[in-house]
Design a protein around this motif. Sequence first.
Motif, mmCIF file in Angstrom:
data_model
loop_
_atom_site.group_PDB
_atom_site.id
_atom_site.type_symbol
_atom_site.label_atom_id
_atom_site.label_comp_id
_atom_site.label_asym_id
_atom_site.label_seq_id
_atom_site.Cartn_x
_atom_site.Cartn_y
_atom_site.Cartn_z
ATOM 1 N N LEU A 1 25.014 -27.030 -74.824
ATOM 2 C CA LEU A 1 23.669 -26.706 -75.284
ATOM 3 C C LEU A 1 22.856 -26.110 -74.139
ATOM 4 C CD1 LEU A 1 22.867 -29.949 -77.308
ATOM 5 C CD2 LEU A 1 23.269 -27.662 -78.256
ATOM 6 N N ALA A 2 21.974 -25.172 -74.461
ATOM 7 C CA ALA A 2 21.079 -24.592 -73.463
ATOM 8 C C ALA A 2 19.838 -24.069 -74.167
ATOM 9 C CB ALA A 2 21.772 -23.479 -72.704
ATOM 10 N N TRP A 3 18.720 -24.217 -73.476
ATOM 11 C CA TRP A 3 17.444 -23.727 -73.985
ATOM 12 C C TRP A 3 16.664 -23.119 -72.839
ATOM 13 C CZ3 TRP A 3 18.757 -28.974 -74.405
ATOM 14 C CH2 TRP A 3 19.293 -29.349 -75.631
ATOM 15 N N CYS A 4 15.918 -22.075 -73.137
ATOM 16 C CA CYS A 4 15.033 -21.460 -72.156
ATOM 17 C C CYS A 4 13.600 -21.796 -72.552
ATOM 18 C CB CYS A 4 15.244 -19.953 -72.124
ATOM 19 S SG CYS A 4 16.898 -19.501 -71.560
ATOM 20 N N LEU A 5 12.815 -22.187 -71.559
ATOM 21 C CA LEU A 5 11.474 -22.715 -71.804
ATOM 22 C C LEU A 5 10.470 -22.011 -70.905
ATOM 23 C CD1 LEU A 5 10.154 -25.243 -73.300
ATOM 24 C CD2 LEU A 5 10.438 -26.411 -71.117
ATOM 25 N N THR A 6 9.312 -21.651 -71.477
ATOM 26 C CA THR A 6 8.220 -21.071 -70.705
ATOM 27 C C THR A 6 6.901 -21.614 -71.222
ATOM 28 O OG1 THR A 6 7.320 -19.011 -69.793
ATOM 29 C CG2 THR A 6 7.841 -19.008 -72.149
ATOM 30 N N ARG A 7 5.846 -21.400 -70.466
ATOM 31 C CA ARG A 7 4.491 -21.816 -70.857
ATOM 32 C C ARG A 7 3.761 -20.576 -71.320
ATOM 33 N NH1 ARG A 7 0.123 -23.917 -72.497
ATOM 34 N NH2 ARG A 7 -1.267 -25.104 -71.172
ATOM 35 N N THR A 8 3.158 -20.642 -72.486
ATOM 36 C CA THR A 8 2.344 -19.556 -73.020
ATOM 37 C C THR A 8 0.950 -20.108 -73.285
ATOM 38 O OG1 THR A 8 2.819 -20.015 -75.349
ATOM 39 C CG2 THR A 8 4.390 -18.593 -74.182
ATOM 40 N N PRO A 9 -0.020 -19.244 -73.561
ATOM 41 C CA PRO A 9 -1.352 -19.764 -73.893
ATOM 42 C C PRO A 9 -1.337 -20.702 -75.111
ATOM 43 C CG PRO A 9 -1.479 -17.421 -73.421
ATOM 44 C CD PRO A 9 -0.020 -17.779 -73.441
ATOM 45 N N GLY A 10 -0.339 -20.553 -75.975
ATOM 46 C CA GLY A 10 -0.226 -21.400 -77.158
ATOM 47 C C GLY A 10 0.563 -22.678 -76.938
ATOM 48 N N GLY A 11 1.081 -22.882 -75.744
ATOM 49 C CA GLY A 11 1.890 -24.072 -75.456
ATOM 50 C C GLY A 11 3.240 -23.678 -74.896
ATOM 51 N N LEU A 12 4.188 -24.580 -75.000
ATOM 52 C CA LEU A 12 5.533 -24.297 -74.510
ATOM 53 C C LEU A 12 6.312 -23.525 -75.574
ATOM 54 C CD1 LEU A 12 6.384 -27.680 -72.781
ATOM 55 C CD2 LEU A 12 5.773 -25.535 -71.693
ATOM 56 N N LYS A 13 7.067 -22.540 -75.128
ATOM 57 C CA LYS A 13 7.855 -21.708 -76.033
ATOM 58 C C LYS A 13 9.316 -21.831 -75.650
ATOM 59 C CE LYS A 13 8.485 -16.968 -77.557
ATOM 60 N NZ LYS A 13 7.996 -15.601 -77.475
ATOM 61 N N LEU A 14 10.170 -21.934 -76.648
ATOM 62 C CA LEU A 14 11.598 -22.120 -76.467
ATOM 63 C C LEU A 14 12.347 -20.924 -77.037
ATOM 64 C CD1 LEU A 14 13.144 -24.789 -75.528
ATOM 65 C CD2 LEU A 14 13.659 -25.073 -77.933
ATOM 66 N N LEU A 15 13.289 -20.407 -76.276
ATOM 67 C CA LEU A 15 14.177 -19.348 -76.742
ATOM 68 C C LEU A 15 15.616 -19.739 -76.448
ATOM 69 C CD1 LEU A 15 12.466 -16.032 -75.526
ATOM 70 C CD2 LEU A 15 12.441 -17.009 -77.825
ATOM 71 N N ASP B 1 4.057 -20.797 -66.422
ATOM 72 C CA ASP B 1 3.322 -19.687 -67.036
ATOM 73 C C ASP B 1 3.963 -18.359 -66.607
ATOM 74 O OD1 ASP B 1 1.411 -18.370 -68.532
ATOM 75 O OD2 ASP B 1 -0.098 -18.426 -66.952
ATOM 76 N N GLY B 2 4.560 -17.667 -67.559
ATOM 77 C CA GLY B 2 5.205 -16.390 -67.280
ATOM 78 C C GLY B 2 6.549 -16.512 -66.575
ATOM 79 N N ARG B 3 7.058 -17.708 -66.451
ATOM 80 C CA ARG B 3 8.343 -17.947 -65.792
ATOM 81 C C ARG B 3 9.221 -18.734 -66.754
ATOM 82 N NH1 ARG B 3 7.412 -19.624 -59.923
ATOM 83 N NH2 ARG B 3 9.280 -18.393 -59.612
ATOM 84 N N TRP B 4 10.523 -18.602 -66.575
ATOM 85 C CA TRP B 4 11.461 -19.220 -67.500
ATOM 86 C C TRP B 4 12.344 -20.255 -66.807
ATOM 87 C CZ3 TRP B 4 11.486 -18.758 -72.668
ATOM 88 C CH2 TRP B 4 10.740 -17.729 -73.228
ATOM 89 N N LEU B 5 12.438 -21.406 -67.443
ATOM 90 C CA LEU B 5 13.337 -22.480 -67.046
ATOM 91 C C LEU B 5 14.451 -22.528 -68.080
ATOM 92 C CD1 LEU B 5 14.232 -25.259 -65.819
ATOM 93 C CD2 LEU B 5 12.538 -26.308 -67.346
ATOM 94 N N ARG B 6 15.672 -22.583 -67.600
ATOM 95 C CA ARG B 6 16.817 -22.759 -68.499
ATOM 96 C C ARG B 6 17.375 -24.152 -68.257
ATOM 97 N NH1 ARG B 6 20.364 -19.841 -71.610
ATOM 98 N NH2 ARG B 6 22.527 -20.559 -71.644
ATOM 99 N N LEU B 7 17.444 -24.944 -69.305
ATOM 100 C CA LEU B 7 18.058 -26.269 -69.259
ATOM 101 C C LEU B 7 19.414 -26.170 -69.926
ATOM 102 C CD1 LEU B 7 15.059 -28.547 -70.287
ATOM 103 C CD2 LEU B 7 16.087 -28.333 -68.027
ATOM 104 N N GLU B 8 20.452 -26.579 -69.203
ATOM 105 C CA GLU B 8 21.802 -26.538 -69.746
ATOM 106 C C GLU B 8 22.396 -27.941 -69.737
ATOM 107 O OE1 GLU B 8 24.364 -23.763 -67.752
ATOM 108 O OE2 GLU B 8 22.988 -22.079 -68.091
ATOM 109 N N VAL B 9 22.808 -28.381 -70.913
ATOM 110 C CA VAL B 9 23.510 -29.651 -71.040
ATOM 111 C C VAL B 9 24.984 -29.273 -71.152
ATOM 112 C CG1 VAL B 9 23.669 -31.832 -72.274
ATOM 113 C CG2 VAL B 9 21.486 -30.582 -72.244
ATOM 114 N N SER B 10 25.633 -29.243 -70.002
ATOM 115 C CA SER B 10 26.977 -28.656 -69.875
ATOM 116 C C SER B 10 27.998 -29.265 -70.818
ATOM 117 C CB SER B 10 27.476 -28.801 -68.436
ATOM 118 O OG SER B 10 26.566 -28.213 -67.549
ATOM 119 N N ASP B 11 28.079 -30.595 -70.850
ATOM 120 C CA ASP B 11 29.134 -31.229 -71.633
ATOM 121 C C ASP B 11 28.904 -31.128 -73.139
ATOM 122 O OD1 ASP B 11 26.998 -33.002 -71.312
ATOM 123 O OD2 ASP B 11 28.283 -34.782 -71.237
ATOM 124 N N LEU B 12 27.712 -30.764 -73.554
ATOM 125 C CA LEU B 12 27.439 -30.595 -74.983
ATOM 126 C C LEU B 12 27.425 -29.125 -75.403
ATOM 127 C CD1 LEU B 12 24.642 -33.256 -75.604
ATOM 128 C CD2 LEU B 12 27.131 -33.505 -75.780
#
Length: 167
Positions: free
Chosen positions: A68-82, A55-66
């Motif tokens: 790909l990367a996504w940033c994920l946070t928790r909002t009142p509406g659920g998980l949000k991806l940027l 909640d209010g914090r960002w996790l970045r997942l990076e799949v190095s060999d592909l």
Amino acid sequence: MLNTQRIAQLTLRVGEPLLPLSRHVPFGIQKRVLEKTVERLFAEPLADGAFDLLDGRWLRLEVSDLGLAWCLTRTPGGLKLLRDAKADVTIRGNWKEFLLLASRQEDPDTLFFRRRLVIEGDTDLGLGIKNLIDSLDPDELPPRLWQLIRALGAAAKADASPVAAQT
């Protein structure tokens, strides 16, 4: 008739050269697919507050060999991806390591201590996320999906083992 393990091995062999092409999928499509999938698969843990550490914090997942990367946070509406956000913590690794983690073929501590998956940034948050992953009950997934994930993980583990390479 092919057994599940053989199907999984074949899927990995066919899929491995195709996976790098996924970086060319427009982010808008990635976002819609991933948000809907996560929302559906983790509906109960989300409702129970398991993801509130984001909640209010960002996790970045990076799949190095592909690439790909996504940033994920928790909002009142659920998980949000940027695509990009100022990440509090980043977890990085190759796709097979993430598959081994998801399929429970490798212990998360082993993957992190051997630096096959790397946590950078707020390590307390990273450890909290690792513990969250550990706490998710695979029995809450659709049974066929869990069987597929387990079989793919087992095939990836067998493919990576030195014994498999010799036989």
